[in-house]
Design a protein around this motif. Structure first.
Motif, PDB file in Angstrom:
ATOM      1  N   UNK A  55      49.575  53.456  29.590  1.00 49.73           N
ATOM      2  CA  UNK A  55      48.440  54.346  29.804  1.00 49.73           C
ATOM      3  C   UNK A  55      47.112  53.603  29.761  1.00 49.73           C
ATOM      4  N   UNK A  56      46.960  52.687  28.810  1.00 46.06           N
ATOM      5  CA  UNK A  56      45.681  51.971  28.736  1.00 46.06           C
ATOM      6  C   UNK A  56      45.553  50.991  29.893  1.00 46.06           C
TER       7      UNK A  56
ATOM      8  N   UNK B 137      42.245  62.643  29.031  1.00 48.24           N
ATOM      9  CA  UNK B 137      43.462  61.866  29.251  1.00 48.24           C
ATOM     10  C   UNK B 137      43.167  60.820  30.321  1.00 48.24           C
ATOM     11  N   UNK B 138      44.068  59.843  30.456  1.00 45.05           N
ATOM     12  CA  UNK B 138      43.803  58.817  31.471  1.00 45.05           C
ATOM     13  C   UNK B 138      43.850  59.412  32.876  1.00 45.05           C
ATOM     14  N   UNK B 139      44.700  60.429  33.104  1.00 48.11           N
ATOM     15  CA  UNK B 139      44.748  61.066  34.416  1.00 48.11           C
ATOM     16  C   UNK B 139      43.476  61.870  34.662  1.00 48.11           C
ATOM     17  N   UNK B 140      42.976  62.549  33.639  1.00 49.35           N
ATOM     18  CA  UNK B 140      41.745  63.322  33.837  1.00 49.35           C
ATOM     19  C   UNK B 140      40.564  62.403  34.136  1.00 49.35           C
ATOM     20  N   UNK B 141      40.544  61.213  33.535  1.00 50.06           N
ATOM     21  CA  UNK B 141      39.490  60.246  33.861  1.00 50.06           C
ATOM     22  C   UNK B 141      39.558  59.887  35.346  1.00 50.06           C
ATOM     23  N   UNK B 142      40.772  59.616  35.829  1.00 51.88           N
ATOM     24  CA  UNK B 142      40.939  59.244  37.238  1.00 51.88           C
ATOM     25  C   UNK B 142      40.456  60.348  38.165  1.00 51.88           C
ATOM     26  N   UNK B 143      40.859  61.580  37.902  1.00 57.79           N
ATOM     27  CA  UNK B 143      40.502  62.667  38.811  1.00 57.79           C
ATOM     28  C   UNK B 143      39.032  63.059  38.685  1.00 57.79           C
TER      29      UNK B 143
END
Length: 203
Positions: free
Chosen positions: A46-47, A170-176
């Motif tokens: 994830x990181x 979350x890491x996905x929310x950062x991406x989106x």
């Protein structure tokens, strides 16, 4: 389907490539191995994905380690490979915010929104987050790319910083949130690769 005109990326209340910086603290072998709040292999994936997202959008990165000068190992290899262009700022302080060079590096980004991942949640994430919040930064701890020495310690650390105003992501929310619109073609292919192809469809 028509997208609204893009908001000013510097004043947007959400994260943008122009208003955010990525801060990664103490992802070193000893710290990773001592995490007990989640699977360490998943946390490391994830990181690494978070770092790939940060570099895709050109975020300024502050990468810090603790006590390498006194024998601790540096940043884990798979993360450092992604952040090869980011110098490791070594320090002795548990609270990175109390290190002169670390603080200067954060300030030099010119960004007031800090996306942060650090080990451990209850210490090296919590302390600089609390200090940054007191100084008027917005802080976004990436909750699935951090870990504590126990599940209880991790939860307590997150509760403490949330109560002070941190905004968990979350890491996905950062991406989106950084991508925001699939019509922004420059980063679409890479973000789909990092988030969907390499990770979500393989989990």
């Amino acid at each position: 389907m028509t997208s609204e005109p893009r908001r000013d990326p510097f004043t947007d209340p959400l994260l943008t490539p122009e208003n955010a910086a990525l801060v990664i603290i103490d992802f070193q072998p000893t710290q990773v191995a001592s995490v007990r709040s989640m699977d360490t292999a998943l946390m490391t994936k994830n990181v690494v994905s978070l770092a790939q997202i940060g570099t895709t959008f050109g975020l300024p990165v502050v990468l810090s380690t603790v006590n390498v000068a006194n024998g601790q190992q540096p940043t884990v290899a798979e993360l450092k490979a992604v952040l090869a262009d980011s110098p490791e700022l070594d320090r002795t302080q548990i609270n990175a915010w109390e290190d002169v060079e670390f603080r200067a590096a954060v300030e030099a980004t010119g960004r007031r929104k800090l996306i942060i991942a650090a080990l451990w949640t209850e210490a090296c994430l919590a302390y600089p987050t609390l200090d940054a919040l007191r100084e008027g930064y917005e802080v976004f701890p990436v909750v699935d790319a951090v870990g504590g020495t126990s599940a209880e310690a991790h939860r307590a650390g997150l509760r403490r910083i949330e109560a002070a105003g941190a905004q968990p992501v979350s890491w996905v929310s950062v991406a989106t949130e950084l991508q925001r619109d699939w019509a922004r073609a420059d980063t679409v292919a890479r973000i789909r690769e990092v988030v969907i192809v390499d990770r979500l469809l393989k989990e």
